[in-house]
Design an enzyme around this catalytic site. Structure first.
Site, mmCIF file in Angstrom:
data_model
loop_
_atom_site.group_PDB
_atom_site.id
_atom_site.type_symbol
_atom_site.label_atom_id
_atom_site.label_comp_id
_atom_site.label_asym_id
_atom_site.label_seq_id
_atom_site.Cartn_x
_atom_site.Cartn_y
_atom_site.Cartn_z
ATOM 1 N N HIS A 125 4.745 4.926 -1.308
ATOM 2 C CA HIS A 125 3.899 5.200 -2.408
ATOM 3 C C HIS A 125 2.946 6.277 -2.104
ATOM 4 O O HIS A 125 2.702 6.737 -0.931
ATOM 5 C CB HIS A 125 2.791 3.657 -1.972
ATOM 6 C CG HIS A 125 3.597 2.541 -2.128
ATOM 7 N ND1 HIS A 125 3.647 1.635 -1.009
ATOM 8 C CD2 HIS A 125 4.337 1.871 -2.840
ATOM 9 C CE1 HIS A 125 4.490 0.534 -1.006
ATOM 10 N NE2 HIS A 125 5.053 0.734 -2.188
ATOM 11 N N HIS A 127 -0.951 6.674 -1.406
ATOM 12 C CA HIS A 127 -2.093 5.750 -1.085
ATOM 13 C C HIS A 127 -3.454 6.806 -1.398
ATOM 14 O O HIS A 127 -3.405 7.871 -1.610
ATOM 15 C CB HIS A 127 -2.109 5.459 0.202
ATOM 16 C CG HIS A 127 -1.189 4.387 0.563
ATOM 17 N ND1 HIS A 127 -1.610 3.160 1.288
ATOM 18 C CD2 HIS A 127 -0.030 4.012 0.299
ATOM 19 C CE1 HIS A 127 -0.596 2.404 1.262
ATOM 20 N NE2 HIS A 127 0.651 2.971 0.852
ATOM 21 N N HIS A 142 -3.230 1.347 -2.272
ATOM 22 C CA HIS A 142 -2.430 2.474 -3.175
ATOM 23 C C HIS A 142 -3.402 3.140 -4.165
ATOM 24 O O HIS A 142 -4.309 2.268 -4.640
ATOM 25 C CB HIS A 142 -1.476 1.434 -4.074
ATOM 26 C CG HIS A 142 -0.267 0.810 -3.408
ATOM 27 N ND1 HIS A 142 0.437 0.377 -3.851
ATOM 28 C CD2 HIS A 142 0.004 0.698 -1.978
ATOM 29 C CE1 HIS A 142 1.717 -0.207 -2.966
ATOM 30 N NE2 HIS A 142 1.139 0.091 -1.672
ATOM 31 N N HIS A 150 0.105 -3.550 -8.824
ATOM 32 C CA HIS A 150 0.951 -3.030 -8.273
ATOM 33 C C HIS A 150 2.333 -3.853 -9.186
ATOM 34 O O HIS A 150 2.157 -5.041 -9.220
ATOM 35 C CB HIS A 150 1.201 -3.318 -6.791
ATOM 36 C CG HIS A 150 2.703 -2.947 -6.194
ATOM 37 N ND1 HIS A 150 2.652 -1.468 -5.905
ATOM 38 C CD2 HIS A 150 3.625 -3.488 -5.874
ATOM 39 C CE1 HIS A 150 3.760 -1.270 -5.136
ATOM 40 N NE2 HIS A 150 4.394 -2.644 -5.185
ATOM 41 N N HIS A 153 0.973 1.334 -10.189
ATOM 42 C CA HIS A 153 0.174 2.563 -9.885
ATOM 43 C C HIS A 153 1.122 3.876 -9.805
ATOM 44 O O HIS A 153 2.266 3.731 -9.852
ATOM 45 C CB HIS A 153 -0.049 2.108 -8.488
ATOM 46 C CG HIS A 153 -0.710 0.921 -8.073
ATOM 47 N ND1 HIS A 153 -0.307 0.038 -6.879
ATOM 48 C CD2 HIS A 153 -1.585 0.149 -8.666
ATOM 49 C CE1 HIS A 153 -1.302 -0.947 -6.963
ATOM 50 N NE2 HIS A 153 -2.051 -0.939 -8.131
ATOM 51 N N ASP A 156 3.585 4.477 -7.258
ATOM 52 C CA ASP A 156 4.657 3.524 -6.879
ATOM 53 C C ASP A 156 6.016 3.807 -7.106
ATOM 54 O O ASP A 156 6.626 3.798 -8.012
ATOM 55 C CB ASP A 156 4.401 2.215 -7.702
ATOM 56 C CG ASP A 156 3.115 1.565 -7.166
ATOM 57 O OD1 ASP A 156 2.596 1.716 -6.181
ATOM 58 O OD2 ASP A 156 2.495 0.614 -8.196
ATOM 59 N N HIS A 192 6.913 3.241 4.225
ATOM 60 C CA HIS A 192 6.986 1.828 4.922
ATOM 61 C C HIS A 192 8.066 1.394 5.658
ATOM 62 O O HIS A 192 9.153 1.974 5.276
ATOM 63 C CB HIS A 192 6.529 0.806 3.899
ATOM 64 C CG HIS A 192 5.070 1.100 3.275
ATOM 65 N ND1 HIS A 192 4.138 0.302 3.737
ATOM 66 C CD2 HIS A 192 4.811 1.747 2.371
ATOM 67 C CE1 HIS A 192 2.871 0.647 3.272
ATOM 68 N NE2 HIS A 192 3.268 1.200 2.219
ATOM 69 N N ARG A 215 3.134 0.980 7.983
ATOM 70 C CA ARG A 215 3.026 2.081 7.446
ATOM 71 C C ARG A 215 3.553 2.963 8.791
ATOM 72 O O ARG A 215 2.823 3.201 9.626
ATOM 73 C CB ARG A 215 1.570 2.562 7.226
ATOM 74 C CG ARG A 215 0.912 1.706 6.084
ATOM 75 C CD ARG A 215 -0.371 1.984 5.876
ATOM 76 N NE ARG A 215 -1.163 1.083 4.821
ATOM 77 C CZ ARG A 215 -2.272 1.360 4.338
ATOM 78 N NH1 ARG A 215 -2.877 2.521 4.648
ATOM 79 N NH2 ARG A 215 -2.657 0.462 3.499
HETATM 80 CU CU LIG Z 1 2.240 1.745 0.640
HETATM 81 ZN ZN LIG Z 2 1.282 0.049 -5.982
#
Ligand SMILES: [Cu+2]
Ligand SMILES: [Zn+2]
Length: 251
Positions: A125, A127, A142, A150, A153, A156, A192, A215
């Site tokens: 993603h 952030h 995010h 989500h 976003h 994403d 992730h 993360r």
């Molecule tokens: Cu993320």
């Molecule tokens: Zn998201």
């Protein structure tokens, strides 16, 4: 290219926008019935068609010339807050946008994931903050400039299949932008440890971050010239050509 199309039996060449948004490597849930050999064959063919279509789309765009294309690079590093036993993911994420209003394209080239016998899936993603002062933990939630749930976003990017500890993927049709008030330049890309549940997890975290877990690694998106993208595109095209040739020989 035509020879390759015939070689791999390809009747379907419509609906490029939809195809661009799909990931060729992940099975469609509705085609994934166990014990159905036909469904498996269809799924394999589906994945091949999508990959070839993405490649053709990319080549066609490149033939249109560089124009006012925007480029950005993000050099992924393991989070400085990771425990020693966690996997150390490194690599590059490259972005290109052919014009300010165009959809974004990206190459993801990452290694260092845990070695597993099967394919694993990892969320990536954008952030909110390009702040790595406390590793990837300080990049915030995010990036969500329109205050939507989500996985709507702009950053994403969804799930990515990892094979042999490595992830190598081209994606197009992405909603994020390198220009304008909602630019992702200066913000972070986060990789992730887990899979994104795409908002279907049934809890609050699911509609905030997809419950994608720890993360592992991150980077800050910075503007760049076109060279890194051109190198990666060439490498990607050569790799795909080799793969297709070996698949056609095996067929
Ligand atoms: Cu993320
Ligand atoms: Zn998201």
């Amino acid at each position: 290219m035509l020879a390759l199309l015939y070689c791999c039996l390809l009747p379907m060449t419509q609906g490029s926008d939809t195809l661009d948004l799909l990931d060729a490597t992940e099975p469609s849930p509705d085609l994934a019935q166990p014990s159905s050999h036909l469904a498996e064959q269809i799924r394999d063919m589906h994945a091949k068609v999508l990959e070839m279509w993405q490649e053709m789309t990319r080549q066609r765009r490149e033939a249109d010339g560089p124009g006012e294309a925007l480029h950005a690079v993000c050099r992924v590093q393991p989070s400085s807050t990771l425990a020693a036993e966690q996997p150390r993911v490194t690599g590059l994420v490259l972005f290109r946008q052919l014009a300010a209003g165009a959809r974004l394209e990206a190459f993801f080239d990452l290694e260092g994931f845990p070695a597993k016998p099967n394919v694993s899936s990892h969320a990536i993603h954008v952030h909110q903050f390009g702040d790595l002062s406390r590793g990837c933990e300080s990049t915030g939630p995010h990036y969500n400039p329109r205050a939507v749930p989500h996985p709507q976003h702009p950053g994403d990017f969804g799930n990515f299949a990892v094979r042999d500890s490595r992830l190598w993927k081209y994606r197009s049709g992405l909603a994020a932008s390198l220009a304008g008030p909602h630019s992702i330049v200066g913000r972070a890309v986060v990789v992730h440890a887990g899979e994104d549940d795409l908002g279907r997890g049934g809890n609050q975290a699911s509609v905030e971050n997809g419950n994608a877990g720890r993360r592992l690694a991150c980077c800050v998106v910075g503007t760049s010239g076109p060279e890194a993208w051109a190198r990666q595109a060439q490498e990607h095209a050569e790799r795909r050509k080799r793969r297709r040739e070996s698949e056609c020989k095996a067929a």
